[in-house]
Design a protein around this motif. Structure first.
Motif, PDB file in Angstrom:
ATOM      1  N   THR A 113      15.055  10.468   5.355  1.00 38.94           N
ATOM      2  CA  THR A 113      13.647  10.193   5.601  1.00 38.94           C
ATOM      3  C   THR A 113      13.016  11.321   6.420  1.00 38.94           C
ATOM      4  OG1 THR A 113      14.028   7.813   5.440  1.00 38.94           O
ATOM      5  CG2 THR A 113      12.055   8.507   6.601  1.00 38.94           C
ATOM      6  N   ALA A 114      13.750  11.809   7.429  1.00 35.34           N
ATOM      7  CA  ALA A 114      13.262  12.928   8.238  1.00 35.34           C
ATOM      8  C   ALA A 114      13.139  14.199   7.384  1.00 35.34           C
ATOM      9  CB  ALA A 114      14.188  13.172   9.431  1.00 35.34           C
ATOM     10  N   GLU A 115      14.093  14.432   6.505  1.00 32.23           N
ATOM     11  CA  GLU A 115      14.044  15.607   5.625  1.00 32.23           C
ATOM     12  C   GLU A 115      12.889  15.489   4.632  1.00 32.23           C
ATOM     13  OE1 GLU A 115      16.103  18.536   5.833  1.00 32.23           O
ATOM     14  OE2 GLU A 115      16.270  17.510   7.762  1.00 32.23           O
ATOM     15  N   ALA A 116      12.645  14.276   4.124  1.00 32.61           N
ATOM     16  CA  ALA A 116      11.532  14.055   3.197  1.00 32.61           C
ATOM     17  C   ALA A 116      10.203  14.344   3.883  1.00 32.61           C
ATOM     18  CB  ALA A 116      11.565  12.625   2.660  1.00 32.61           C
ATOM     19  N   LYS A 117      10.115  13.975   5.153  1.00 34.79           N
ATOM     20  CA  LYS A 117       8.890  14.221   5.913  1.00 34.79           C
ATOM     21  C   LYS A 117       8.596  15.729   5.964  1.00 34.79           C
ATOM     22  CE  LYS A 117       6.583  12.614  10.053  1.00 34.79           C
ATOM     23  NZ  LYS A 117       6.663  11.777  11.227  1.00 34.79           N
ATOM     24  N   LYS A 118       9.645  16.549   6.072  1.00 36.11           N
ATOM     25  CA  LYS A 118       9.478  18.008   6.073  1.00 36.11           C
ATOM     26  C   LYS A 118       8.911  18.511   4.743  1.00 36.11           C
ATOM     27  CE  LYS A 118      13.358  18.781   9.218  1.00 36.11           C
ATOM     28  NZ  LYS A 118      14.723  19.336   9.312  1.00 36.11           N
ATOM     29  N   GLY A 151       6.693  16.805   3.182  1.00 42.41           N
ATOM     30  CA  GLY A 151       5.375  16.192   3.089  1.00 42.41           C
ATOM     31  C   GLY A 151       5.391  14.784   2.509  1.00 42.41           C
ATOM     32  N   ILE A 152       6.574  14.183   2.448  1.00 43.41           N
ATOM     33  CA  ILE A 152       6.703  12.833   1.890  1.00 43.41           C
ATOM     34  C   ILE A 152       6.905  11.851   3.034  1.00 43.41           C
ATOM     35  CG2 ILE A 152       7.993  11.344   0.309  1.00 43.41           C
ATOM     36  CD1 ILE A 152       8.973  14.017  -1.034  1.00 43.41           C
ATOM     37  N   GLU A 153       5.864  11.108   3.345  1.00 43.38           N
ATOM     38  CA  GLU A 153       5.927  10.095   4.402  1.00 43.38           C
ATOM     39  C   GLU A 153       6.470   8.800   3.805  1.00 43.38           C
ATOM     40  OE1 GLU A 153       5.092  10.368   7.683  1.00 43.38           O
ATOM     41  OE2 GLU A 153       4.507  12.465   7.493  1.00 43.38           O
ATOM     42  N   ASP A 154       7.313   8.116   4.527  1.00 41.90           N
ATOM     43  CA  ASP A 154       7.826   6.808   4.111  1.00 41.90           C
ATOM     44  C   ASP A 154       8.293   6.827   2.648  1.00 41.90           C
ATOM     45  OD1 ASP A 154       8.499   4.098   4.351  1.00 41.90           O
ATOM     46  OD2 ASP A 154       6.493   3.437   3.782  1.00 41.90           O
ATOM     47  N   PRO A 155       9.324   7.609   2.327  1.00 42.22           N
ATOM     48  CA  PRO A 155       9.723   7.789   0.932  1.00 42.22           C
ATOM     49  C   PRO A 155      10.351   6.550   0.278  1.00 42.22           C
ATOM     50  CG  PRO A 155      11.312   8.823   2.377  1.00 42.22           C
ATOM     51  CD  PRO A 155      10.160   8.375   3.239  1.00 42.22           C
TER      52      PRO A 155
END
Length: 172
Positions: free
Chosen positions: A125-130, A132-136
């Protein structure tokens, strides 16, 4: 006891600098060591046995069979959405083998959201945020694709089927 478990999971997450730092118990009684998959793509999927997307197990198995020389799929059963994975680890293992012939690695049942989120999914989830994907993780069968160097390159929502061109373009 729950506090100790959460503290252990949190420390595992804080120490993790790469997907390869994780080791998780598998449904087969084995340990799934992500470092064993260096040099391969890894697709991590939160799964459920009683979901409208459950038939994706069939395509996940097809994808794994076709590309297992360069891709490993790791399923993580989770009961976070609509109580759609109520079974025990043993029941999940039997369901996957009997109904879909699953041979790709399956982890023990975990939580993929909330206060008790498993460290692997906290990391993803933290990597997805990088990216630009919030709450994947919106539902079961969210797919995280990690490249051969351990970098998260894509997140696919539940509706994207495993054998879709959206995914295959990363493998061909």
């Amino acid at each position: 006891m729950k506090t100790i478990l959460l503290a252990t999971m949190l420390s595992a997450f804080l120490l993790a600098t790469s997907i390869y730092d994780f080791k998780v118990p598998g449904l087969e009684g084995n340990e799934i060591d992500f470092s064993a998959y260096k040099g391969k793509k890894i697709m991590i999927v939160n799964t459920a046995s009683k979901c409208g997307f459950t038939p994706q197990y069939e395509e996940l198995q097809q994808l794994y069979s076709k590309y297992k020389d360069k891709l490993v799929i790791i399923g993580f059963p989770a009961n976070n959405f609509g109580g759609q994975e109520p079974g025990s680890n043993g029941e999940i293992k039997e369901f996957c083998k009997r109904n879909y012939g699953v041979t790709f690695p399956m982890a023990e049942k975990v939580s993929v959201k909330g206060d008790d989120i498993h460290p692997v999914f906290k990391y993803l989830t933290a990597e997805a945020k990088k990216l630009g994907i919030e709450d994947p993780i919106k539902w079961n069968f969210t797919k995280f694709l990690v490249d051969e160097k351990g970098k998260l390159v894509a997140v696919f929502p539940s509706k994207v089927k495993p054998m879709s061109e959206d995914i295959l373009k990363y493998l061909n």
